[in-house]
Motif scaffolding. Structure first.
Motif, mmCIF file in Angstrom:
data_model
loop_
_atom_site.group_PDB
_atom_site.id
_atom_site.type_symbol
_atom_site.label_atom_id
_atom_site.label_comp_id
_atom_site.label_asym_id
_atom_site.label_seq_id
_atom_site.Cartn_x
_atom_site.Cartn_y
_atom_site.Cartn_z
ATOM 1 N N LEU A 72 -13.664 6.106 -8.665
ATOM 2 C CA LEU A 72 -14.485 5.209 -7.855
ATOM 3 C C LEU A 72 -13.656 4.062 -7.287
ATOM 4 N N ALA A 73 -12.793 3.498 -8.131
ATOM 5 C CA ALA A 73 -11.936 2.418 -7.643
ATOM 6 C C ALA A 73 -10.996 2.921 -6.555
ATOM 7 N N HIS A 74 -10.472 4.124 -6.729
ATOM 8 C CA HIS A 74 -9.573 4.692 -5.725
ATOM 9 C C HIS A 74 -10.296 4.931 -4.397
ATOM 10 N N LEU A 75 -11.513 5.440 -4.439
ATOM 11 C CA LEU A 75 -12.256 5.678 -3.203
ATOM 12 C C LEU A 75 -12.543 4.378 -2.470
ATOM 13 N N ALA A 76 -12.872 3.327 -3.232
ATOM 14 C CA ALA A 76 -13.109 2.034 -2.591
ATOM 15 C C ALA A 76 -11.856 1.529 -1.885
ATOM 16 N N VAL A 77 -10.706 1.693 -2.535
ATOM 17 C CA VAL A 77 -9.459 1.250 -1.918
ATOM 18 C C VAL A 77 -9.103 2.136 -0.723
ATOM 19 N N ARG A 78 -9.309 3.428 -0.850
ATOM 20 C CA ARG A 78 -8.942 4.359 0.216
ATOM 21 C C ARG A 78 -9.696 4.068 1.513
ATOM 22 N N PHE A 79 -10.975 3.728 1.420
ATOM 23 C CA PHE A 79 -11.782 3.561 2.624
ATOM 24 C C PHE A 79 -11.882 2.110 3.095
ATOM 25 N N ARG A 80 -11.654 1.143 2.218
ATOM 26 C CA ARG A 80 -11.814 -0.262 2.607
ATOM 27 C C ARG A 80 -10.505 -1.044 2.633
ATOM 28 N N ALA A 81 -9.496 -0.566 1.937
ATOM 29 C CA ALA A 81 -8.190 -1.240 1.953
ATOM 30 C C ALA A 81 -7.100 -0.177 1.992
ATOM 31 N N PRO A 82 -7.009 0.590 3.084
ATOM 32 C CA PRO A 82 -6.130 1.765 3.100
ATOM 33 C C PRO A 82 -4.649 1.447 3.001
ATOM 34 N N TYR A 83 -4.230 0.247 3.381
ATOM 35 C CA TYR A 83 -2.815 -0.105 3.339
ATOM 36 C C TYR A 83 -2.452 -0.919 2.100
ATOM 37 N N ALA A 84 -3.323 -0.969 1.104
ATOM 38 C CA ALA A 84 -3.062 -1.757 -0.095
ATOM 39 C C ALA A 84 -1.910 -1.160 -0.894
ATOM 40 N N ASP A 85 -1.357 -1.972 -1.770
ATOM 41 C CA ASP A 85 -0.234 -1.540 -2.599
ATOM 42 C C ASP A 85 -0.658 -0.366 -3.477
ATOM 43 N N PRO A 86 0.102 0.738 -3.494
ATOM 44 C CA PRO A 86 -0.327 1.916 -4.261
ATOM 45 C C PRO A 86 -0.036 1.846 -5.750
ATOM 46 N N LEU A 87 0.617 0.791 -6.230
ATOM 47 C CA LEU A 87 0.985 0.710 -7.646
ATOM 48 C C LEU A 87 0.078 -0.203 -8.461
ATOM 49 N N LEU A 88 -0.657 -1.090 -7.810
ATOM 50 C CA LEU A 88 -1.465 -2.055 -8.559
ATOM 51 C C LEU A 88 -2.589 -1.380 -9.333
ATOM 52 N N LEU A 89 -3.361 -0.543 -8.668
ATOM 53 C CA LEU A 89 -4.505 0.096 -9.327
ATOM 54 C C LEU A 89 -4.077 1.046 -10.446
ATOM 55 N N PRO A 90 -3.110 1.936 -10.265
ATOM 56 C CA PRO A 90 -2.694 2.783 -11.398
ATOM 57 C C PRO A 90 -2.163 2.004 -12.587
ATOM 58 N N THR A 91 -1.437 0.915 -12.329
ATOM 59 C CA THR A 91 -0.941 0.106 -13.443
ATOM 60 C C THR A 91 -2.084 -0.526 -14.220
ATOM 61 N N ALA A 92 -3.083 -1.044 -13.511
ATOM 62 C CA ALA A 92 -4.230 -1.638 -14.184
ATOM 63 C C ALA A 92 -5.016 -0.599 -14.980
ATOM 64 N N VAL A 93 -5.203 0.601 -14.415
ATOM 65 C CA VAL A 93 -5.929 1.657 -15.126
ATOM 66 C C VAL A 93 -5.182 2.072 -16.387
ATOM 67 N N LEU A 94 -3.867 2.182 -16.312
ATOM 68 C CA LEU A 94 -3.085 2.560 -17.489
ATOM 69 C C LEU A 94 -3.159 1.491 -18.576
ATOM 70 N N LEU A 95 -3.048 0.223 -18.203
ATOM 71 C CA LEU A 95 -3.146 -0.851 -19.195
ATOM 72 C C LEU A 95 -4.535 -0.883 -19.827
ATOM 73 N N ASN A 96 -5.569 -0.717 -19.007
ATOM 74 C CA ASN A 96 -6.931 -0.703 -19.548
ATOM 75 C C ASN A 96 -7.137 0.499 -20.463
ATOM 76 N N GLY A 97 -6.611 1.659 -20.083
ATOM 77 C CA GLY A 97 -6.742 2.835 -20.932
ATOM 78 C C GLY A 97 -6.016 2.686 -22.256
ATOM 79 N N LEU A 98 -4.821 2.123 -22.241
ATOM 80 C CA LEU A 98 -4.099 1.890 -23.490
ATOM 81 C C LEU A 98 -4.835 0.896 -24.380
ATOM 82 N N GLY A 99 -5.459 -0.115 -23.772
ATOM 83 C CA GLY A 99 -6.253 -1.050 -24.564
ATOM 84 C C GLY A 99 -7.425 -0.372 -25.244
#
Length: 604
Positions: A72-99
């Protein structure tokens, strides 16, 4: 011959090559998200196998829930912020998952207190707010209009816990009917917005006015007064609440943004001195903070006195037991730490079970998160956006330093939550809001501006030539070079003859380097976080190529003018039927055959 080769062959020699657009890289983001979810699910399964010698029953639900949130977060970024940094969201998801994995592992030590489902619920709320910010906030500059509103809300949120009883010695929580939040977590984002907006509006006055004391220039009270007053009120409220960690965080954000806005290194020295004086005063006068300072100075005093090791001593023992590679997920002794093992001391569990290698990887993830925030700050033109990106990226950096320093005995322990890793609904929600703002800012920084829609920062004259393009879509060499040069000097407006009615023409290169125009030449963003060497070489090579093309074009034009003048001079006497003007030496005949050579007798 490919299409690119045909386009290159059809282009005139004096026309620069078209500047490529930045790729969106949403496919890379999706692939990294899949990897982050798989790593988290594997950690969940490993904990179940280590503790129960069987697959955990909730592994499928956990993987599906985390994967759905990431999608869901990826779809929001894909359609509303297509040029956003591609590393921020995966890093946050990985940190949240490890937590979530670590909290599930610690829940096995406390059967009566399961915090993983609650943490997953708060993560869902955080991702929901993340999507809301990405979808609704189309431009981060809107926040600059509400700077003082953000400051007032931040003060109200920080003052609210004073009316409620203290928990573990600090008044930082609001609990109503079993529901609890920590308002200071939300206040740190609001106060960062205020600091960025105020410093962006007054950065010239802060840097160039006031009295000079040695190498430091102190601004006037009218300029520095409002922001210092807000900061002092916030720190005073936090001291009354015995929240030393958040007060230290606010002070660090204030000093960092002041340094970035003015480019004066003296503010760092002043900040360190004031922080040391304030910490010494609070540590001496406040009993709760003084006890933590005593534990920091003598972590093994309880063992010597026969009371057993305290929390800090147990944390140090856990790091020592982890060694280089750790004991393995689920095979540590985190229950010995005590009641704060899921919040303040969750890093000790990580270090014991994953070792120094796991801690290094974790700190690199946080460093990547912070670095991408700074990268977004470099790509922006407006000072507010650059300062906001630096402040938001500095928030997790300061938090990680304060928490990691406390649990390892580097500095006194403070009650703060490790970003995305520790238990805490307010903390995880706030961190998702920070990621959403950074993504929105990075999308603004990487979005290419169309021709004629933006304003440049240079003049055509600085390009060393004049444009000769025609048509609405053409770009001259001089205008491109002018935009390149002007984006660093910040003077004038680029106008391209090819743009309709002289409208400003902004190139992709000017947009790339435009972040440097947002600060002064001595700014920390320009001086310390400048582009990498390869990027600098690429830009310098492009500038050299364009200058050479411009110079060759000017030389060809000069030769053409000289030849036309000679032809007109030679044809003018014949056309008018009169001899060449007196006083003008006759033109020397071109060197021809031997018959045209002068005779030796001619000079006699």
């Amino acid at each position: 011959m490919t299409a690119l080769a045909r386009a290159t062959a059809a282009r005139p020699a004096d026309t620069p090559p078209p500047l490529p657009l930045l790729p969106k890289r949403r496919g890379i983001e999706l692939a990294l998200l899949v990897g982050a979810v798989l790593i988290s699910v594997c950690g969940y399964v490993v904990v179940g196998l280590a503790r129960g010698h069987a697959l955990p029953g909730g592994a499928v639900r956990y993987g599906a829930g985390l994967g759905a949130l990431a999608l869901l977060a990826h779809l929001a970024v894909r359609f509303r912020a297509p040029y956003a940094d591609p590393l921020l969201l995966p890093t946050a998801v990985l940190l949240n998952g490890l937590g979530l994995v670590l909290i599930f592992r610690l829940d096995l030590e406390t059967p009566a207190d399961h915090a993983a489902p609650t943490q997953l619920m708060w993560s869902t709320v955080g991702v929901g707010l993340f999507i809301t910010v990405v979808v609704l906030l189309r431009d981060h500059r809107v926040l600059q209009r509400y700077a003082y509103v953000c400051a007032a809300l931040a003060l109200l949120l920080m003052a609210a816990p004073i009316l409620f009883p203290a928990i573990n010695g600090a008044k930082i929580w609001i609990r109503i009917a079993g529901f609890s939040i920590q308002p200071g977590e939300f206040a740190k984002v609001l106060i960062t917005v205020f600091f960025a907006a105020y410093l962006a509006a007054n950065r010239s006055a802060l840097a160039h006015t006031g009295r000079r004391m040695g190498r430091l220039r102190l601004p006037t009270g009218r300029v520095l007064g409002p922001i210092v007053a807000i900061w002092l009120i916030s720190v005073a409220v936090l001291v009354l609440e015995r929240d030393l960690g958040t007060s230290l965080l606010f002070f660090g954000i204030f000093v960092v943004l002041l340094y970035v806005a003015t480019g004066r290194t003296g503010w760092i020295a002043v900040g360190l001195i004031l922080a040391g004086v304030g910490a010494a005063a609070v540590g001496t006068l406040e009993p709760h903070v003084h006890s933590r300072v005593e534990d920091w100075q003598h972590p093994f005093a309880g063992i010597t006195a026969g009371r057993g090791p305290g929390q800090l001593a147990q944390s140090l023992f856990a790091f020592a037991a982890g060694g280089m590679l750790g004991t393995g997920l689920g095979q540590g002794h985190s229950s010995l730490i005590g009641f704060a093992m899921k919040s303040d001391f969750i890093l000790a569990t990580f270090g014991e079970e994953l070792g120094l290698a796991g801690l290094t990887a974790l700190f690199l993830l946080y460093a990547l998160l912070v670095a991408r925030g700074y990268r977004a700050a470099l790509g922006l033109r407006d000072p507010f956006g650059s300062l906001l990106a630096v402040g938001l990226a500095a928030l997790p950096a300061l938090q990680v330093f304060v928490i990691a320093g406390g649990v390892t005995g580097l500095i006194p322990l403070t009650g703060m939550a490790m970003p995305f890793l520790a238990q805490g609904g307010s903390s995880v929600v706030t961190n998702w809001i920070i990621i959403a703002l950074l993504l929105r800012i990075s999308d603004r920084a990487r979005t290419p501006r169309p021709e004629g829609s933006g304003s440049g920062s240079g003049t055509t004259g600085s390009g060393g030539g004049t444009g000769n393009g025609s048509g609405a879509g053409s770009r001259s060499t001089a205008s491109v070079v002018g935009r390149r040069m002007g984006s660093r000097t910040g003077a004038g407006t680029v106008t391209s003859p090819g743009s309709p009615s002289g409208s400003p023409a902004t190139s992709h290169v000017a947009h790339e380097t435009g972040g440097e125009a947002g600060f002064g030449a001595g700014s920390w963003v320009v001086g310390f976080l400048k582009p990498t060497r390869s990027q600098g070489q690429t830009r310098s090579q492009g500038q050299t190529r364009y200058r050479a093309q411009t110079q060759s074009q000017a030389q060809r034009q000069a030769r053409g003018r000289t030849q036309s003048q000679k032809q007109s001079q030679a044809e003018r006497p014949q056309a008018q039927g009169r001899p060449q003007a007196q006083g003008r030496p006759p033109e020397a005949p071109p060197p021809g055959t031997a018959d045209d050579a002068p005779s030796p007798e001619a000079g006699r």
